[in-house]
Design a protein around this motif. Structure first.
Motif, PDB file in Angstrom:
ATOM      1  N   ASP A 108      -0.663  10.008   7.533  1.00  0.00           N
ATOM      2  CA  ASP A 108      -1.077   8.441   7.506  1.00  0.00           C
ATOM      3  C   ASP A 108       0.168   7.842   6.703  1.00  0.00           C
ATOM      4  OD1 ASP A 108      -3.459   9.512   6.980  1.00  0.00           O
ATOM      5  OD2 ASP A 108      -3.744   9.240   5.007  1.00  0.00           O
ATOM      6  N   LYS A 162      -0.068  26.459  -6.630  1.00  0.00           N
ATOM      7  CA  LYS A 162      -0.152  24.740  -6.997  1.00  0.00           C
ATOM      8  C   LYS A 162       1.280  24.558  -5.333  1.00  0.00           C
ATOM      9  CE  LYS A 162      -1.680  22.117 -10.689  1.00  0.00           C
ATOM     10  NZ  LYS A 162      -1.157  21.632 -12.136  1.00  0.00           N
ATOM     11  N   PHE A 181      -0.419  19.502 -20.090  1.00  0.00           N
ATOM     12  CA  PHE A 181       0.450  21.497 -20.141  1.00  0.00           C
ATOM     13  C   PHE A 181       0.766  21.737 -21.187  1.00  0.00           C
ATOM     14  CE2 PHE A 181       0.213  19.289 -15.801  1.00  0.00           C
ATOM     15  CZ  PHE A 181      -0.758  20.544 -14.906  1.00  0.00           C
ATOM     16  N   ASP A 239       3.000  17.134 -11.671  1.00  0.00           N
ATOM     17  CA  ASP A 239       2.771  17.804 -11.786  1.00  0.00           C
ATOM     18  C   ASP A 239       3.192  19.618 -12.210  1.00  0.00           C
ATOM     19  OD1 ASP A 239       0.580  16.195 -13.204  1.00  0.00           O
ATOM     20  OD2 ASP A 239      -0.837  16.433 -11.171  1.00  0.00           O
ATOM     21  N   CYS A 243       0.870   6.886  10.436  1.00  0.00           N
ATOM     22  CA  CYS A 243       0.405   5.706  10.967  1.00  0.00           C
ATOM     23  C   CYS A 243       0.141   4.410  10.896  1.00  0.00           C
ATOM     24  CB  CYS A 243      -1.078   6.046  10.803  1.00  0.00           C
ATOM     25  SG  CYS A 243      -1.579   6.781  11.947  1.00  0.00           S
ATOM     26  N   ILE A 244       0.779   4.389   8.749  1.00  0.00           N
ATOM     27  CA  ILE A 244       0.845   2.713   8.528  1.00  0.00           C
ATOM     28  C   ILE A 244       1.593   2.575   8.224  1.00  0.00           C
ATOM     29  CG2 ILE A 244       1.667   4.125   5.924  1.00  0.00           C
ATOM     30  CD1 ILE A 244      -1.082   2.026   5.115  1.00  0.00           C
ATOM     31  N   SER A 256      -0.484  -0.623  17.058  1.00  0.00           N
ATOM     32  CA  SER A 256      -0.239  -0.307  15.820  1.00  0.00           C
ATOM     33  C   SER A 256      -0.963  -0.478  14.340  1.00  0.00           C
ATOM     34  CB  SER A 256       1.626   0.130  15.528  1.00  0.00           C
ATOM     35  OG  SER A 256       2.037  -1.729  15.370  1.00  0.00           O
ATOM     36  N   ARG A 303       1.234   8.270  -5.477  1.00  0.00           N
ATOM     37  CA  ARG A 303      -0.147   9.459  -5.538  1.00  0.00           C
ATOM     38  C   ARG A 303      -0.231  10.789  -5.064  1.00  0.00           C
ATOM     39  NH1 ARG A 303      -4.169   8.691  -0.367  1.00  0.00           N
ATOM     40  NH2 ARG A 303      -2.535   9.766  -0.117  1.00  0.00           N
ATOM     41  N   SER A 320      -3.840   1.036  13.462  1.00  0.00           N
ATOM     42  CA  SER A 320      -4.231   2.782  13.427  1.00  0.00           C
ATOM     43  C   SER A 320      -3.803   2.567  12.149  1.00  0.00           C
ATOM     44  CB  SER A 320      -3.177   3.079  13.889  1.00  0.00           C
ATOM     45  OG  SER A 320      -1.497   2.777  14.115  1.00  0.00           O
ATOM     46  N   GLY A 321      -2.488   1.088  11.121  1.00  0.00           N
ATOM     47  CA  GLY A 321      -2.593   1.209   9.923  1.00  0.00           C
ATOM     48  C   GLY A 321      -3.472   0.896   8.831  1.00  0.00           C
ATOM     49  N   GLY A 378       4.905   3.885  12.264  1.00  0.00           N
ATOM     50  CA  GLY A 378       4.795   2.917  13.707  1.00  0.00           C
ATOM     51  C   GLY A 378       4.759   1.742  14.087  1.00  0.00           C
ATOM     52  N   ASN A 379       3.950   1.152  12.896  1.00  0.00           N
ATOM     53  CA  ASN A 379       4.160  -0.517  12.427  1.00  0.00           C
ATOM     54  C   ASN A 379       5.144  -1.276  13.325  1.00  0.00           C
ATOM     55  OD1 ASN A 379       3.869  -3.159  10.628  1.00  0.00           O
ATOM     56  ND2 ASN A 379       2.094  -2.551   9.665  1.00  0.00           N
ATOM     57  N   VAL A 380       4.279  -2.346  14.243  1.00  0.00           N
ATOM     58  CA  VAL A 380       5.029  -2.799  15.398  1.00  0.00           C
ATOM     59  C   VAL A 380       5.934  -3.905  13.778  1.00  0.00           C
ATOM     60  CG1 VAL A 380       3.485  -4.214  15.452  1.00  0.00           C
ATOM     61  CG2 VAL A 380       5.089  -4.518  16.886  1.00  0.00           C
ATOM     62  N   ILE A 381       5.839  -4.634  13.417  1.00  0.00           N
ATOM     63  CA  ILE A 381       6.493  -5.396  12.480  1.00  0.00           C
ATOM     64  C   ILE A 381       7.843  -4.737  11.695  1.00  0.00           C
ATOM     65  CG2 ILE A 381       6.274  -6.586  10.465  1.00  0.00           C
ATOM     66  CD1 ILE A 381       3.381  -6.438  10.904  1.00  0.00           C
ATOM     67  N   LYS A 409      -1.223  14.078   4.445  1.00  0.00           N
ATOM     68  CA  LYS A 409      -0.945  12.486   4.299  1.00  0.00           C
ATOM     69  C   LYS A 409       0.244  12.619   4.814  1.00  0.00           C
ATOM     70  CE  LYS A 409      -4.314  13.102   1.733  1.00  0.00           C
ATOM     71  NZ  LYS A 409      -5.597  12.244   1.727  1.00  0.00           N
ATOM     72  N   THR A 447       0.957  -0.823  -0.108  1.00  0.00           N
ATOM     73  CA  THR A 447      -0.255  -0.396   0.107  1.00  0.00           C
ATOM     74  C   THR A 447       0.954   1.405   0.092  1.00  0.00           C
ATOM     75  OG1 THR A 447      -1.640  -1.268   1.378  1.00  0.00           O
ATOM     76  CG2 THR A 447      -1.865   0.798   1.335  1.00  0.00           C
ATOM     77  N   TYR A 486       0.373   5.302  -2.180  1.00  0.00           N
ATOM     78  CA  TYR A 486       0.622   6.581  -2.048  1.00  0.00           C
ATOM     79  C   TYR A 486       1.378   6.964  -1.645  1.00  0.00           C
ATOM     80  CZ  TYR A 486      -3.317   4.755   1.082  1.00  0.00           C
ATOM     81  OH  TYR A 486      -4.825   3.615   1.838  1.00  0.00           O
ATOM     82  N   VAL A 495      -6.339   3.565   8.538  1.00  0.00           N
ATOM     83  CA  VAL A 495      -5.782   4.919   7.264  1.00  0.00           C
ATOM     84  C   VAL A 495      -6.287   3.783   5.839  1.00  0.00           C
ATOM     85  CG1 VAL A 495      -4.005   5.902   5.699  1.00  0.00           C
ATOM     86  CG2 VAL A 495      -3.971   5.732   7.995  1.00  0.00           C
ATOM     87  N   GLU A 548       5.925  19.743 -14.410  1.00  0.00           N
ATOM     88  CA  GLU A 548       5.635  19.620 -15.522  1.00  0.00           C
ATOM     89  C   GLU A 548       5.096  21.076 -16.289  1.00  0.00           C
ATOM     90  OE1 GLU A 548       2.531  16.233 -16.519  1.00  0.00           O
ATOM     91  OE2 GLU A 548       3.060  16.497 -18.516  1.00  0.00           O
ATOM     92  N   GLU A 549       3.801  22.039 -15.157  1.00  0.00           N
ATOM     93  CA  GLU A 549       3.537  22.757 -15.553  1.00  0.00           C
ATOM     94  C   GLU A 549       4.861  24.073 -15.963  1.00  0.00           C
ATOM     95  OE1 GLU A 549       0.570  24.548 -12.892  1.00  0.00           O
ATOM     96  OE2 GLU A 549      -0.254  24.439 -15.041  1.00  0.00           O
TER      97      GLU A 549
END
Lengths: 374, 160
Positions: A193, A179, B50, A148, A196-197, B17, A141, B20-21, A200-203, A190, A134, A138, B24, A151-152
């Protein structure tokens, strides 16, 4: 976790060699690592470079200085603006050209946007190396917003060739400031996020804390710079130590770590993204009016001599060394690329750790292979 | 006792944890409006690049089939890869002199790295960026293009 891999007599017959790469998704390019294993533990690691060697330094010798710029894009393609910047700064220093204030502001903003974009992609790839797909989506994105904006203004998304010696190809697009401001507002939410993802992830924490330790002395010995070096406490930020652009006029912190493990290297880049946003916020509303390029001669001839210029790219200190004999193309051009020095430390870092940790360690060093081979 | 306590707090923080993931990713799962994927081949009719987008090098012609290229060859010299070739023609002017004009402006798209030096260096602004980006062809020779259209001539304000 770290195993003692130096028994008094090393039994070669018990060792097992495994090739990682050149076509392996987690080497992020055509890098080949030959790992010697004892069981699952890495006893030594040999990187084999050169699979994407294009001879950029040799090609520079036949090109004129404006033509060199488009080749530097193709070294570290994730920080293309910064690579362009180093050659422009060198030519301007050698010719003693005063670059307009506006150009310096725009260049600094572009450099910091590049750094954020590069770290976003790195964050995504690092997450994917650790098994969280994931993250890649993200990271890509949010990077799209910066691309962008690029590019402009610049016309292309990855290999911009936007800087020229003395200025820029074109002025920034009227929408550019809006922009960038929108992006910063968006990304401040973001990046939470991201924490969070993955942070903080324990793994992820279990797999990175205490893994792949590089001490400060070793970082200096191997010439490891950038976020990787700063994670070990080596204060090596070129933006602070040898300011260029308008870095001496903005307030920002040099982020330093202490432990030098994989998690610390990860945190350096997460904090650097926030610091880059602070720099951009200070500059984006204060771009002075003026020309977007200084008056330059049609043919640029550097006076005979030796020149060196360094900048802080997204991966570390990028230097360019030029010997000029007074002609319109350099006699010799050498790039000191950050990834090559960082790669030299990989063997030392990963000894004694498991082969699964090797992927996390090499991910945290943030390699761009075309920059290693050039 | 201490390690026992540590073990269970570890499990508690680990699960927290992960949740919380998951919150999201769950947020995006239930709000499809936040998805940003472009449906590229389907949206190509509406797709607008553009105006500075570097698709390919083109030579703009006006409605009378006039371009602005004098055939001086500066673009070819400034190109790092040799992707521009200029073939000049000689014509007799009405007052009996010989004059050089552009015969063929050959552009090898296959060798172009889109650095923009040709467009920047052109003294008469004869070249520009085109917006076309779908360059895939079955035959490599189709990537060699002649930029000045057949029967075109130089615009009068440049010639003078």
């Amino acid at each position: 976790m770290k195993e003692d891999i130096n028994p008094p007599v090393r039994n070669i017959e018990e060792e097992y060699h495994i090739n990682i790469g050149p076509q392996h998704p987690s080497t992020h390019g055509v890098l080949r690592l030959v790992a010697s294993l004892k069981g699952e533990t890495v006893t030594s690691l040999k990187p084999h470079c050169g699979y994407i060697h294009r001879g950029i330094e040799k090609m520079c010798e036949k090109d004129t200085y404006p033509q060199v710029i488009h080749l530097t894009d193709r070294m570290d393609y994730l920080s293309a603006h910064i690579n362009n910047h180093v050659v422009c700064l060198l030519v301007e220093k050698a010719l003693e050209v005063d670059v307009p204030e506006r150009v310096q502001y725009i260049r600094t903003i572009m450099d910091e946007l590049t750094r954020i974009a590069s770290h976003q992609l790195w964050w995504g790839c690092f997450g994917m190396d650790m098994g969280g797909q994931t993250c890649l989506l993200y990271g890509m994105r949010d990077r799209e917003k910066i691309l962008d904006a690029f590019e402009e203004s610049c016309g292309s998304r990855l290999l911009h060739s936007y800087y020229t010696p003395g200025g820029l190809m074109k002025d920034i697009h009227p929408n550019f400031q809006k922009k960038v401001k929108d992006f910063i507002k968006y990304f401040r939410k973001k990046i939470h996020d991201y924490d969070c993802i993955l942070t903080g992830n324990v793994i992820m924490q279990e797999r990175t804390k205490g893994v792949g330790i590089l001490t400060k002395e070793e970082a200096i010995d191997y010439g490891v710079t950038g976020p990787t070096g700063r994670a070990s406490g080596f204060s090596c930020d070129v933006r602070k130590r040898y300011p260029y652009g308008v870095y001496d006029r903005v307030g920002f912190k040099e982020i330093l770590g202490t432990k030098g493990d994989t998690f610390e290297r990860y945190m350096m880049r997460m904090l650097e993204m926030r610091e880059s946003m602070n720099i951009i916020e200070q500059l984006i509303d204060n771009i002075p009016a003026g020309d977007y390029t200084a008056k330059m001669k049609a043919v640029l001839k550097l006076p005979a001599g030796e020149y060196y210029q360094r900048v802080e790219s997204a991966r570390g200190e990028l230097g360019v060394y030029v010997v000029s004999d007074g002609n319109k193309s350099p006699y010799r051009m050498k790039f000191r690329s950050p990834n090559f020095s960082n790669l030299s430390a990989l063997d030392h870092i990963c000894r004694g750790f498991k082969i699964a940790d090797l992927i996390a360690i090499s991910g945290s060093l943030d390699f761009v292979i075309p920059d290693i081979d050039r | 006792m201490k390690s026992f306590f540590k073990y269970f707090t570890g499990i508690f923080y680990g699960v927290k944890s992960l949740l919380s993931g998951l919150s999201v990713t769950g947020k995006y799962f239930f709000s499809p409006g936040a998805i940003v994927t472009q449906q590229y081949p389907e949206n190509r009719k509406k797709l607008e690049m553009f105006d500075r987008f570097k698709g390919e090098v083109v030579m703009p012609h006006d409605e009378k089939n006039h371009h602005r290229c004098t055939g001086c060859g500066i673009c070819g010299n400034s190109c790092p890869n040799g992707s521009i070739e200029i073939i000049q023609d000689k014509i007799d002017t009405p007052d009996g002199k010989k004059e050089r004009i552009i015969g063929k402006h050959i552009y090898h798209l296959s060798m172009c790295t889109f650095c923009g030096l040709c467009i920047k260096s052109c003294p008469s602004n004869a070249l520009a960026w085109g917006q076309e980006f779908e360059h895939a062809v079955f035959d490599r020779s189709k990537l060699t293009k002649i930029l000045n259209k057949p029967g075109s001539s130089i615009s009068k304000d440049i010639a003078e």
